[in-house]
Design an enzyme around this catalytic site. Structure first.
Site, PDB file in Angstrom:
ATOM      1  N   HIS A  42      -6.607   2.423  -2.204  1.00 43.35           N
ATOM      2  CA  HIS A  42      -6.295   2.377  -0.767  1.00 43.35           C
ATOM      3  C   HIS A  42      -5.994   0.944  -0.313  1.00 43.35           C
ATOM      4  O   HIS A  42      -4.945   0.681   0.285  1.00 43.35           O
ATOM      5  CB  HIS A  42      -7.491   2.963  -0.002  1.00 43.35           C
ATOM      6  CG  HIS A  42      -7.322   2.987   1.488  1.00 43.35           C
ATOM      7  ND1 HIS A  42      -6.883   4.095   2.174  1.00 43.35           N
ATOM      8  CD2 HIS A  42      -7.526   2.036   2.430  1.00 43.35           C
ATOM      9  CE1 HIS A  42      -6.830   3.834   3.478  1.00 43.35           C
ATOM     10  NE2 HIS A  42      -7.221   2.576   3.666  1.00 43.35           N
ATOM     11  N   GLU A  43      -6.890   0.036  -0.624  1.00 45.38           N
ATOM     12  CA  GLU A  43      -6.700  -1.355  -0.174  1.00 45.38           C
ATOM     13  C   GLU A  43      -5.487  -1.994  -0.851  1.00 45.38           C
ATOM     14  O   GLU A  43      -4.822  -2.858  -0.266  1.00 45.38           O
ATOM     15  CB  GLU A  43      -7.957  -2.189  -0.424  1.00 45.38           C
ATOM     16  CG  GLU A  43      -9.227  -1.708   0.275  1.00 45.38           C
ATOM     17  CD  GLU A  43      -9.094  -1.578   1.792  1.00 45.38           C
ATOM     18  OE1 GLU A  43      -8.215  -2.230   2.389  1.00 45.38           O
ATOM     19  OE2 GLU A  43      -9.867  -0.781   2.382  1.00 45.38           O
ATOM     20  N   HIS A  55      -2.516  -1.351   1.316  1.00 48.37           N
ATOM     21  CA  HIS A  55      -2.441  -2.348   2.402  1.00 48.37           C
ATOM     22  C   HIS A  55      -1.902  -3.680   1.859  1.00 48.37           C
ATOM     23  O   HIS A  55      -1.056  -4.327   2.475  1.00 48.37           O
ATOM     24  CB  HIS A  55      -3.837  -2.599   2.984  1.00 48.37           C
ATOM     25  CG  HIS A  55      -4.319  -1.546   3.942  1.00 48.37           C
ATOM     26  ND1 HIS A  55      -3.606  -1.159   5.045  1.00 48.37           N
ATOM     27  CD2 HIS A  55      -5.471  -0.828   3.968  1.00 48.37           C
ATOM     28  CE1 HIS A  55      -4.304  -0.247   5.714  1.00 48.37           C
ATOM     29  NE2 HIS A  55      -5.428  -0.013   5.091  1.00 48.37           N
ATOM     30  N   GLU A  80      -1.534   1.710   7.800  1.00 45.58           N
ATOM     31  CA  GLU A  80      -2.345   2.787   7.219  1.00 45.58           C
ATOM     32  C   GLU A  80      -1.471   3.735   6.405  1.00 45.58           C
ATOM     33  O   GLU A  80      -1.939   4.323   5.420  1.00 45.58           O
ATOM     34  CB  GLU A  80      -3.068   3.532   8.349  1.00 45.58           C
ATOM     35  CG  GLU A  80      -4.231   4.387   7.900  1.00 45.58           C
ATOM     36  CD  GLU A  80      -5.427   3.585   7.390  1.00 45.58           C
ATOM     37  OE1 GLU A  80      -5.491   2.346   7.599  1.00 45.58           O
ATOM     38  OE2 GLU A  80      -6.299   4.205   6.750  1.00 45.58           O
TER      39      GLU A  80
END
EC number: 3.4.17.19
Lengths: 493, 493
Positions: B261-262, B265, B291
């Protein structure tokens, strides 16, 4: 609000930006990936400009004038003295000289990184001429502002209150006995047998060992960290001191003692008076006093027999599978007190180190005072190396006058701090021994009595006193070379 | 220099200080020892004041007026639009309101940290009343400045161009099919058997695995790092992106997908246009688009069968000695797609997550628009939880309306970004599949075709386009819930 309080508030504002600079500087050296460098450098340059702008705000002159006639207690007077000193340092030079020196220094240093390896004095000398010229101009302007000689005005940046007259006395003393002492010790050590560590010494184990030694030295991990960087340093801020080391898996000896050294710097920072946080009177007294603390830890404590017993024992616990004789106290003692005449200052042992410093001091003093030309330096270096250490550096510029970064960007006046620090450290230990059972404390593993002394006499004093006052208050006398000489004789003869 | 260029230069200056804030903020969360917090917070507050001062300098008004009539190309016009938007956001609120909200928010959040555990709605409600009141005032002032409704004016901070009229349409769509879909999936999964990881999973191995997965996702380690923090985040600057995770030695599943997930980003930040560095037009488009990238990585790529095969294989390699069936692709697939109706948003799965967000959106919209009172919130929460997820939160404040930090300090308007991101991600993937053989690329281990698409269509666009323009240019249509619905049906039914 009184002018003095306005000045204090302004100083605290500056200290907040210095805090950010310290943390981002640590980050750049210890954790930043290489690709982040350009943007970081730009951001930090912007911050420097901002901080310089705060130091040179026009209303400060008026505030200083008004504060002089305000009723202040002793501590506030010391704060005002240090605030004023810092303000004068920041304002004494014309902007164009600062910029010109910064540019010439960057250019010279950048080229030096290649030129040194290539032993290229001719190439280096061309860039360095400009750095020397601009440093001489800087020294002249500083000298006119504070009534000192040019070199003393440069010394005053790093060692306020110290001058070349007193350095000449101290260093003449050392020069009178050091070369002979070095020869005697080398003769004595000639037949010594000892075991050198031979890798692999795992980095994680080296770090665990380093952390254990830091605990023994009562480093406050709630206010600091240990990390890695190419060039070890002590950075951060007093509430969060960042020390670094560099691990070499082929041996652990150097990194381990490097951690002891940086822990000395760190504990000084951690012990500075919290009530004066953000004020220059709450900062470290001088480069020499800072170095005295790292060298107190490294040389006075770290290389003592009692402490080496701890190091040997702890290292043995961390590095199983190696020859156990490597970790005997006697072997460690030999490893950590080996003396050798060699070319490179940063690799020098405790005994030969002052020779490297005095040589540099004598050359930079005469260079900045205009008594010699920058082209005279290689020959003078060679002469002095022959005289102090019996080594020739003829045509060997890279291991001679081109070995240090300091002069490449014009940091003249810094070198004496190293040996001043060693002398202060010896004098502090000598005084401490009168009231503290140092060896028993170290042996017991609870070194609190030593740290209590340092904290009370030195760390908690910040810059409230001048260096001479501080040392006289702590030791009953001003700095002299006797304690250092006696310490070296005791340890090495 | 043109007014536009002055504005650009000023923006770059601000970005340098933002750089320092980002790095020192990362440091505070990831490496700073606890004892450094007070001095750090003070230094960062000083920096915030300074940055705010730069955003509100009086000459900017004149520069913006002059720049409007200067000849600018399309890209410069977009830069000017974003500069102006940023300037207006920084200047629209009176200082005393900003300070009052900040104080009330800090007080409420601080007390909430204890009150939540104690399920103390009565205590919380007293502090929160002030936060809500000041947020309503803020929304009113913002609304008057840009002609939006109060809640839309808050939305505009995080999602420029989005409004509640379009959110109502999108979320009504989702509400029409989500509760049924959740029930169907839970029925389907009821009989599934799978193996939960049972520790110990060594932190160093988890980190090594995480780094390997980041490599697979082509994270640029020359411009970023992976570290640890209590609350995982993506920080730093585009040239040096810092992502964090939190390791739990009892399992590795959550931390591993958190890293995926990160990394989403991070790659967005790393892919932003370098030619616009330091300008708001070179920054991420919105919270929702940000997001969308983390959820594209986590949900569209990370939980795909092809990627889960990699995760299962790599995890198996790192954690020898455990039951090999744990690391079968089928088991990993089940672990990563398990659906459960539960109370806590941050622990929710992909399918139930939108229900948590829509509930919050509906409540905060009506609260900020003054249609409900803050004391109505617990009962509304309970009603909507019953309706969307069949769970009662009566008297269960800590797992109900007191579970999130966002509202405690008045960050109303942020929640929709999470589900907007999930919908954008599904729409991007659906479009990408028309020209990219996504599954083959993932299976092959070279995901470049996916990243090339994202880089070209999204990352390199920064904020040059509005969100609607960006999405329309990338996918041929504005945001709608169809792709998201189809994605969920495909994966879960």
């Amino acid at each position: 609000m009184s002018a003095f309080n306005k000045l204090k508030q302004h100083s605290q504002k500056i200290s907040h930006f210095n805090h950010l600079a310290a943390i981002c500087g640590w980050d750049q050296a210890a954790v930043m990936p290489a690709g982040g460098n350009q943007a970081r450098s730009e951001a930090m340059a912007e911050l420097s400009v901002h901080i310089h702008g705060l130091h040179t705000q026009p209303q400060l002159e008026e505030w200083f004038a008004a504060a002089e006639s305000e009723p202040l207690n002793t501590q506030d007077k010391a704060t005002l003295r240090e605030l004023k000193r810092q303000w004068q340092q920041a304002n004494v030079l014309p902007e164009d000289l600062v910029q010109a020196k910064s540019l010439a220094g960057s250019k010279c240093e950048h080229a030096w990184r290649t030129q040194r390896g290539e032993n290229d004095w001719q190439g280096f000398e061309k860039n360095w001429a400009e750095v020397v010229k601009l440093s001489q101009e800087e020294a002249q302007i500083r000298a006119e502002a504070n009534g000192l000689s040019p070199y003393d005005a440069m010394l005053d940046i790093y060692e306020p209150g110290t001058n070349s007259a007193s350095l000449d006395v101290l260093f003449s003393d050392v020069k009178a006995w050091l070369p002979d002492l070095i020869n005697q010790v080398i003769d004595k050590q000639a037949s010594e047998q000892f075991i050198q560590p031979q890798g692999k010494f795992d980095t994680n184990q080296q770090k665990a060992l380093g952390l254990e030694v830091m605990k023994l030295l009562q480093f406050d991990f709630n206010h600091g960290r240990l990390d890695e960087s190419v060039h070890p340093f002590c950075g951060g801020v007093p509430s969060d001191v960042r020390i670094t080391t560099r691990y070499d898996e082929s041996e652990f000896v150097q990194s381990l003692m490097g951690i002891v050294h940086e822990t000395g710097h760190a504990r000084y920072e951690q012990g500075l008076p919290k009530s004066l946080a953000g004020l220059p009177s709450g900062e470290a007294r001088s480069m020499g006093i800072h170095e005295s603390q790292s060298l107190f830890f490294e040389m006075q404590v770290g290389r003592s027999e009692a402490f080496i017993a701890h190091l040997a024992r702890l290292a043995g616990q961390h590095f199983g599978g190696h020859n156990p004789e490597l970790f005997s106290q006697a072997n460690f003692q030999k490893l950590y007190t080996r003396v050798k005449k060699d070319f490179i200052r940063v690799d020098a042992d405790e005994l030969t180190y002052p020779a490297h410093v005095i040589l540099r001091y004598e050359i930079e003093r005469d260079l900045i005072n205009g008594k010699i030309k920058h082209t005279d330096v290689p020959e003078l270096w060679n002469q002095k190396m022959q005289q102090y250490l019996g080594l020739s550096t003829e045509d060997n510029y890279k291991n001679g006058c081109m070995q240090d970064i300091h002069w490449t960007d014009g940091a003249f006046g810094y070198f004496p701090s190293y040996t001043l620090g060693a002398m202060y450290a010896a004098q502090f230990m000598s005084t401490m021994r009168a009231t503290v059972d140092v060896d028993s404390a170290i042996r017991s593993g609870d070194l609190s009595p030593l740290f209590t002394w340092l904290e009370e006499k030195l760390w908690s004093q910040g810059s409230l006193l001048t260096t001479d006052e501080l040392v006289k208050q702590a030791t009953g006398e001003i700095l002299n070379a006797n304690h250092f000489k006696q310490h070296l004789i005791n340890r090495y003869l």
